[in-house]
Write a protein that holds these residues in place. Structure first.
Motif, PDB file in Angstrom:
ATOM      1  N   MET A 124       0.859  -1.150  -0.479  1.00  0.00           N
ATOM      2  CA  MET A 124       0.250  -0.113  -0.136  1.00  0.00           C
ATOM      3  C   MET A 124       0.856   1.165   0.293  1.00  0.00           C
ATOM      4  N   ALA A 125       1.053   1.582  -1.261  1.00  0.00           N
ATOM      5  CA  ALA A 125       2.911   2.287  -1.202  1.00  0.00           C
ATOM      6  C   ALA A 125       2.326   3.519  -2.751  1.00  0.00           C
ATOM      7  N   GLY A 126       1.421   2.867  -3.170  1.00  0.00           N
ATOM      8  CA  GLY A 126       0.886   3.880  -4.772  1.00  0.00           C
ATOM      9  C   GLY A 126       1.213   5.391  -4.444  1.00  0.00           C
ATOM     10  N   ARG A 127       1.208   6.400  -5.003  1.00  0.00           N
ATOM     11  CA  ARG A 127       1.193   7.394  -5.490  1.00  0.00           C
ATOM     12  C   ARG A 127      -0.054   7.641  -6.449  1.00  0.00           C
ATOM     13  N   GLU A 128       0.489   9.588  -6.345  1.00  0.00           N
ATOM     14  CA  GLU A 128      -0.925   9.819  -7.578  1.00  0.00           C
ATOM     15  C   GLU A 128       0.041  10.107  -8.359  1.00  0.00           C
ATOM     16  N   ALA A 143       4.474   2.562   4.739  1.00  0.00           N
ATOM     17  CA  ALA A 143       3.558   2.228   4.412  1.00  0.00           C
ATOM     18  C   ALA A 143       3.463   1.238   4.885  1.00  0.00           C
ATOM     19  N   ASN A 144       1.926   0.365   4.592  1.00  0.00           N
ATOM     20  CA  ASN A 144       2.079  -0.651   5.201  1.00  0.00           C
ATOM     21  C   ASN A 144       1.820  -1.709   4.055  1.00  0.00           C
ATOM     22  N   PHE A 145       2.071  -3.629   4.164  1.00  0.00           N
ATOM     23  CA  PHE A 145       2.669  -4.420   3.395  1.00  0.00           C
ATOM     24  C   PHE A 145       1.597  -5.403   3.482  1.00  0.00           C
ATOM     25  N   LEU A 168      12.177  -4.880   0.836  1.00  0.00           N
ATOM     26  CA  LEU A 168      11.465  -4.040   0.218  1.00  0.00           C
ATOM     27  C   LEU A 168      11.711  -2.762   0.980  1.00  0.00           C
ATOM     28  N   GLY A 169      12.279  -2.932   2.161  1.00  0.00           N
ATOM     29  CA  GLY A 169      12.250  -1.570   3.236  1.00  0.00           C
ATOM     30  C   GLY A 169      10.635  -1.714   3.921  1.00  0.00           C
ATOM     31  N   PHE A 170       9.481  -2.104   3.795  1.00  0.00           N
ATOM     32  CA  PHE A 170       8.177  -1.914   4.992  1.00  0.00           C
ATOM     33  C   PHE A 170       8.678  -2.871   5.831  1.00  0.00           C
ATOM     34  N   ALA A 171       7.964  -1.577   6.838  1.00  0.00           N
ATOM     35  CA  ALA A 171       7.902  -1.678   8.157  1.00  0.00           C
ATOM     36  C   ALA A 171       7.103  -2.365   8.627  1.00  0.00           C
ATOM     37  N   ARG A 172       5.292  -2.524   8.003  1.00  0.00           N
ATOM     38  CA  ARG A 172       4.527  -3.129   8.967  1.00  0.00           C
ATOM     39  C   ARG A 172       3.770  -4.171   7.700  1.00  0.00           C
ATOM     40  N   ILE A 173       3.412  -5.492   8.247  1.00  0.00           N
ATOM     41  CA  ILE A 173       3.500  -6.414   7.383  1.00  0.00           C
ATOM     42  C   ILE A 173       2.040  -7.335   7.660  1.00  0.00           C
ATOM     43  N   THR A 174       1.033  -7.891   7.332  1.00  0.00           N
ATOM     44  CA  THR A 174      -0.225  -7.567   8.028  1.00  0.00           C
ATOM     45  C   THR A 174      -0.530  -8.979   7.336  1.00  0.00           C
ATOM     46  N   THR A 175      -1.218  -9.739   7.756  1.00  0.00           N
ATOM     47  CA  THR A 175      -2.239 -11.271   6.365  1.00  0.00           C
ATOM     48  C   THR A 175      -3.217 -10.845   7.572  1.00  0.00           C
ATOM     49  N   LEU A 176      -3.642 -10.789   5.507  1.00  0.00           N
ATOM     50  CA  LEU A 176      -5.570 -10.817   5.854  1.00  0.00           C
ATOM     51  C   LEU A 176      -6.478 -11.445   5.219  1.00  0.00           C
ATOM     52  N   SER A 177      -7.527 -12.450   5.328  1.00  0.00           N
ATOM     53  CA  SER A 177      -7.962 -13.034   3.794  1.00  0.00           C
ATOM     54  C   SER A 177      -8.288 -12.475   2.881  1.00  0.00           C
ATOM     55  N   ILE A 178      -8.751 -13.195   2.498  1.00  0.00           N
ATOM     56  CA  ILE A 178      -8.938 -12.108   0.656  1.00  0.00           C
ATOM     57  C   ILE A 178     -10.315 -11.352   0.671  1.00  0.00           C
ATOM     58  N   ALA A 179     -11.277 -11.691   1.799  1.00  0.00           N
ATOM     59  CA  ALA A 179     -12.284 -10.710   1.772  1.00  0.00           C
ATOM     60  C   ALA A 179     -12.542 -10.169   3.339  1.00  0.00           C
ATOM     61  N   GLU A 180     -11.390 -10.511   3.638  1.00  0.00           N
ATOM     62  CA  GLU A 180     -11.089  -8.778   4.701  1.00  0.00           C
ATOM     63  C   GLU A 180     -10.268  -7.484   4.111  1.00  0.00           C
TER      64      GLU A 180
END
Length: 294
Positions: A124-128, A143-145, A168-180
């Motif tokens: 989740m590190a996109g830009r405009e 950013a979150n991964f 890559l340098g992400f500090a936050r790494i989270t696991t979610l289900s596809i639906a979540e």
């Protein structure tokens, strides 16, 4: 950390794919690239983002890659895997950067050859901005991964995907289900873009730069939008996004009702709630380790 002896192929050297290539090659990994734009490939080669590249689905690169990262739009990803996924060799780990997962992950896992493991993920590190020429502007550190594993994934494959994020340098790494994931993304990302776009489209803003302040500038930064990508993302997740728009509309209507009724206490109650929730958000943002549940 990632294995140093594995060759990484990035298919789609756009904003995120290009940033992946820049970071990984800069850390000494062997990175190859495929993109349908020959100028993009040459740009990446000239800057050593990749050591080999092709502006077509080069079978040799695909067959000899140990790891594959797809930096493609969802529809393009499905089409690519359908036509060329059989070239990926067994034992290869594969991931993506797609902003939606339903309708993507299951077909990709089904189409890939036996022994090839697709571990879906979302940086989740996109830009405009867009394109590889802007990729250096992306900052992964704050950013979150998000990893979205399924029952078809192995602990080893999931661990590799998390290692990729850390490298890559992400500090936050989270696991979610596809639906979540898709429910969450409808609120924290897509609704925000929908609000920014709507704000810019609500009236003619051509002269606002002469007197606007930070509020308008901050709220509309993401309204400068990649129309093809975001139209696709919105439509793929339309049910979740419509639900979030309805929820936002109800909150805005409540605020309007307070205004229409001269209800100062109602307004102050909403303001206090928003302040408390923003403070809680800011506190968590400053403690990245607390949100790493891998």
């Amino acid at each position: 950390m990632l294995e140093r002896d594995k060759t990484i192929l990035i298919v789609g050297l756009g904003l995120l794919g290009g940033k992946y290539a820049q970071v990984l090659s800069g850390k000494g990994y062997t990175v190859w690239g495929i993109d349908n734009n020959p100028d993009t490939i040459q740009w990446a080669l000239d800057r050593a983002y990749i050591s080999r590249g092709a502006d077509h689905p080069a079978r040799e690169l695909v067959e000899n890659a140990d790891r594959v990262i797809f930096g493609l739009y969802p529809t393009v990803l499905l089409d690519w895997v359908e036509h060329y996924g059989s070239w990926i060799r067994p034992g290869c780990y594969v991931t993506d950067v797609s902003g939606v997962k339903r309708g993507v992950v299951a077909p990709v896992q089904q189409m890939l050859p036996q022994g090839v493991e697709f571990i879906a993920s979302h940086p989740m590190a996109g830009r405009e901005t867009s394109g590889i020429t802007h990729s250096a502007e992306v900052d992964f550190a704050p950013a979150n991964f998000i990893v979205t594993p399924t029952e078809k994934n192995t602990p080893e494959g999931i661990a590799w995907c998390c290692d990729l994020a850390r490298t890559l340098g992400f500090a936050r790494i989270t696991t979610l289900s596809i639906a979540e994931h898709d429910r969450m993304i409808g609120y924290v990302s897509q609704l925000c873009h929908a609000i920014a776009v709507s704000l810019m489209c609500a009236s003619d803003n051509t002269s606002l730069a002469d007197y606007t302040g930070d509020s308008f500038r901050d709220l509309t930064r993401i309204a400068r939008i990649n129309e093809k990508l975001w139209a696709e993302l919105f439509l793929w997740n339309r049910d979740n996004l419509i639900g979030e728009i309805d929820m936002f509309d109800a909150a805005l209507q409540k605020l309007r009702d307070c205004l229409a009724g001269g209800d100062r206490e109602g307004l102050e109650t909403m303001f206090r709630l928003s302040t408390v929730r923003r403070a809680a958000f800011d506190k968590k943002e400053k403690t990245p380790a607390a949100s790493d549940n891998t």
